[in-house]
Design an enzyme around this catalytic site. Structure first.
Site, PDB file in Angstrom:
ATOM      1  N   ASP A   1      10.235  -6.608  -4.871  1.00  0.00           N
ATOM      2  CA  ASP A   1      11.273  -6.154  -3.948  1.00  0.00           C
ATOM      3  C   ASP A   1      12.668  -6.343  -4.558  1.00  0.00           C
ATOM      4  OD1 ASP A   1       9.357  -5.621  -2.067  1.00  0.00           O
ATOM      5  OD2 ASP A   1       9.613  -7.532  -1.008  1.00  0.00           O
TER       6      ASP A   1
HETATM    7  N1  URA Z   1       5.615 -10.048  -1.922  1.00  0.00           N
HETATM    8  C1  URA Z   1       6.763  -9.679  -1.336  1.00  0.00           C
HETATM    9  O1  URA Z   1       6.937  -9.803  -0.135  1.00  0.00           O
HETATM   10  N2  URA Z   1       7.723  -9.177  -2.125  1.00  0.00           N
HETATM   11  C2  URA Z   1       7.605  -9.034  -3.473  1.00  0.00           C
HETATM   12  O2  URA Z   1       8.524  -8.580  -4.134  1.00  0.00           O
HETATM   13  C3  URA Z   1       6.384  -9.434  -4.047  1.00  0.00           C
HETATM   14  C4  URA Z   1       5.409  -9.933  -3.257  1.00  0.00           C
END
Ligand code: URA
Length: 238
Positions: A103
């Site tokens: 993310d």
């Molecule tokens: N889980 C999440 O919520 N975000 C990420 O970037 C990776 C795993």
């Protein structure tokens, strides 16, 4: 013919351009296989003579990098909202792409490579590649909540999710997963009404030395790391 693949995939894996742009080139009549103009949907073998604009495609040498992804950058190769991408942070001469997604506000271990086969295997749920995260929460979990997360009845994105969650330090937990879906860790903790304030991936497919790089820094994987990655991607070791 055995061992054929979609033409656009072969062109993209050669490192020349993306799959989408390769499709465009095929539609434009710029791609030939053994001298014959190709159409979209054609398959070919890597052993055939494939040309783009009359120039034969040559398989690019595979490269493998580890990036310590900072927060505030996206993992797509480009962004229509003009946000900074992980590729904007690097000056890698080959046309690399990120292995899987993190993310915008997640930090840590991110592999970059031009090895499409390896990427496909590492990101495919069938291979159950290990990912380890450190999540700082807005609260301390109770014994029951921790037990629930480590049990077999947790659902994330509509599917049962198996993980280990251990306390690292105050409000900070280490989560080990063998699959990843959209916002997986954040949604996992929503099951126990906890918010993730800070998320860092500390290991991916056995590569765990991201802490030695400062935010935004990257380095080539060592031959030993590449070998391990390939063994994991081919299901030989976990
Ligand atoms: N889980 C999440 O919520 N975000 C990420 O970037 C990776 C795993």
């Amino acid at each position: 013919m055995n061992n054929t693949e979609k033409l656009q995939k072969i062109i993209a894996y050669s490192g020349l351009t993306s799959r989408r742009k390769a499709e465009f080139l095929i539609n434009e009549g710029k791609v030939k296989v053994d001298g014959k103009v190709a159409s979209l949907g054609d398959r070919a073998s890597k052993k055939q003579n494939i040309t783009v604009n009359g120039v034969p495609i040559v398989e690019e040498q595979k490269v493998y990098y580890l990036l310590n992804k900072p927060d505030g950058v996206i993992t797509s190769a480009s962004d229509d909202r003009g946000r900074v991408t992980v590729l904007d942070l690097t000056q890698i001469p080959e046309r690399v792409f990120p292995v899987g997604r993190l993310d915008y506000n997640t930090k840590g271990t991110l592999l970059l490579t031009n090895d499409g086969d390896l990427t496909h295997k590492l990101t495919h749920p069938r291979y159950e590649v290990k990912r380890v995260y450190k999540a700082k929460l807005n609260k301390v979990l109770s014994f029951e909540e921790l037990e629930f997360l480590n049990g077999g009845s947790v659902k994330v994105n509509g599917k049962y999710s198996i993980q280990t969650v251990t306390l690292d330090e105050k409000r900070s937990y280490v989560v080990t997963l063998s699959v990843g879906s959209y916002h997986h860790v954040k949604l996992l903790f929503e099951n126990v009404d906890a918010n993730v304030n800070n998320l860092t991936r500390i290991e991916y497919a056995g590569i765990s030395h991201v802490g030695n790089l400062s935010k935004g820094q990257y380095r080539k994987l060592t031959p030993k790391e590449i070998k391990k990655l390939k063994l994991i991607a081919n299901g030989i070791i976990k």
